[in-house]
Enzyme design. Structure first.
Site, PDB file in Angstrom:
ATOM      1  N   ALA A 198      -6.434   7.985  -3.830  1.00 55.90           N
ATOM      2  CA  ALA A 198      -6.634   9.137  -2.930  1.00 55.90           C
ATOM      3  C   ALA A 198      -5.307   9.874  -2.668  1.00 55.90           C
ATOM      4  CB  ALA A 198      -7.235   8.670  -1.607  1.00 55.90           C
ATOM      5  N   LYS A 202      -3.080  12.224  -9.175  1.00 50.06           N
ATOM      6  CA  LYS A 202      -2.635  11.573 -10.421  1.00 50.06           C
ATOM      7  C   LYS A 202      -3.822  11.239 -11.316  1.00 50.06           C
ATOM      8  CE  LYS A 202       1.263   9.485  -8.016  1.00 50.06           C
ATOM      9  NZ  LYS A 202       0.717   9.843  -6.682  1.00 50.06           N
ATOM     10  N   CYS A 215       6.437   6.568  -3.176  1.00 52.75           N
ATOM     11  CA  CYS A 215       7.121   7.772  -2.693  1.00 52.75           C
ATOM     12  C   CYS A 215       8.181   7.370  -1.667  1.00 52.75           C
ATOM     13  CB  CYS A 215       6.135   8.787  -2.128  1.00 52.75           C
ATOM     14  SG  CYS A 215       5.040   8.141  -0.848  1.00 52.75           S
TER      15      CYS A 215
END
Length: 426
Positions: free
Chosen positions: A261, A265, A380
């Site tokens: 989600a 990607k 990230c």
């Protein structure tokens, strides 16, 4: 913007900040809901609210340091309403020049009175006027106050990257950044999309290092752009777009994205694996609904979404996939520019829990990779415990995997902080 509207926009920003800084709402989610609610406002008014809210959240520690330099009552001892007013006022005085400082002080005195704090309006006025008069004399003594970053994070990165590199990282979070989009190349070329968006007075810059990426600026809201609603492009950061390319996805590959989600990607993988298939999984029904919504909007036909806990082994998936994308839950400390409150919400304890969760998921999903297939791990964040150290621990206990490529992107004007590691199953 009229004076009357300015008062209204400040009040909207005030109510928003109170919810984020005092009641724990997530800044990126709550601010979007507020902007959607006030979609009828002029573009400049919405931009004013956005900048004032994000800037105040982003600089919270620094603003408290400024307030404490001029007030006998320290910021942490103030009533939440007054603390929010003072932070906003200090931010405007230091970082915004839309109106003179004296007018800014007056506006925050009005807010204090409107919120039932007439008795403290003199205090608000006195402190903010002192801030205004002496702002050029304020000196930030360390990286924590200079860049409004919690001390434990500064210490951690200094030990991992050194002081000089850490300051470059902290500077990077304040670099202005255009919105990065991924063009749906199955529907439109980048040049065609550029022409369409520029006809709407949206500026477009084609990225010269990724085939699918562009940067846009000058739009009001995404919902107002027909090309977005038509699925011609998707909001996806440069770093995130690198993943399917680095994973080496081929047109006939069978791919699974285990924590997918909102689906960026996975949809990108589906575009590349045009003759193959992609399964996008996530933990909750709400997240899977979000993936399905984006699949529908973009019109992809070779991708399905499924609710599944990535820590739970799925025997039916064992040795079934050419590529496993594992973009796992992380501290998010590479995307502070997009989620400025994330740096205040993470702790060393929560970081350790995430590292363990990542290890558990990797240990589970690596079993889905076919012999000769690829496991692509990404986060990230820029913390080594979640990145290089995590990979090192994984490889030491999974001798059937070999590292192909590993890269750490640090935040700058073109992308956020991001980590990608590609591993091959022998």
């Amino acid at each position: 913007m009229s004076d009357n509207n300015k008062i209204n926009t400040r009040m909207i920003a005030f109510e928003t900040l109170l919810e984020i800084l005092e009641h724990g709402q997530f800044s990126h989610i709550y601010l979007k809901a507020v902007l959607d609610k006030y979609a009828y406002l002029d573009k400049n008014e919405r931009a004013f609210i956005t900048r004032l809210v994000n800037g105040t959240v982003e600089r919270k520690l620094q603003l408290d340091y400024i307030i404490d330099s001029f007030s006998k009552t320290k910021a942490k001892k103030m009533k939440p309403v007054i603390r929010t007013i003072m932070r906003m006022g200090a931010y405007e005085i230091f970082y915004m020049d839309s109106v003179p400082d004296s007018a800014t002080c007056n506006e925050y005195v009005k807010i204090a009175k409107k919120k039932g704090f007439t008795g403290l309006s003199g205090f608000v006025n006195g402190v903010l006027r002192n801030v205004s008069r002496q702002k050029l004399e304020v000196k930030f003594k360390d990286l924590c106050t200079k860049y409004s970053m919690p001390q434990w994070i500064v210490d951690k990165w200094t030990s991992e990257y050194g002081k000089e590199q850490t300051e470059e990282i902290l500077k990077g979070f304040y670099e202005p950044q255009d919105l990065c989009i991924r063009v749906n190349l199955s529907k439109v070329t980048r040049e065609e999309l550029k022409e369409k968006l520029e006809s709407r007075n949206i500026s477009v810059r084609i990225c010269d290092t990724i085939d699918s990426a562009c940067y846009i600026n000058g739009y009001d809201s995404l919902a107002s752009i027909p090309e977005f609603n038509q699925g011609l492009f998707y909001i996806q950061d440069y770093s995130s777009q690198l993943v399917p390319y680095r994973a080496g996805i081929k047109d006939t590959d069978k791919v699974i994205d285990v924590c997918a989600a909102p689906g960026g990607k996975a949809l990108h993988a589906a575009q590349i694996a045009s003759q193959g298939s992609v399964e996008a999984r996530d933990l909750t029904e709400a997240k899977v609904s979000l993936i399905n919504e984006n699949i529908q909007r973009t019109g992809a036909t070779n991708i399905t979404a499924k609710q599944w806990d990535a820590t739970e082994f799925d025997q039916a998936a064992e040795n079934q996939y050419d590529v496993v994308i594992a973009d796992l839950p992380c501290s998010g400390l590479g995307i502070i520019r997009k989620k400025p409150d994330i740096k205040y919400n993470q702790t060393e304890e929560s970081l350790n829990e995430l590292v363990q969760l990542q290890a558990n998921i990797l240990d589970t999903v690596c079993k889905y990779v076919k012999d000769g297939g690829t496991l692509c791990y990404s986060t990230c964040t820029i913390n080594k415990d979640e990145n290089e150290n995590q990979v090192s621990n994984f490889l030491s206990s999974h001798k059937d995997f070999t590292m192909v490529n590993m890269e750490q992107l640090l935040p700058d004007s073109s992308h956020d902080g991001f980590f990608i590691c590609v591993m091959k199953k022998n």
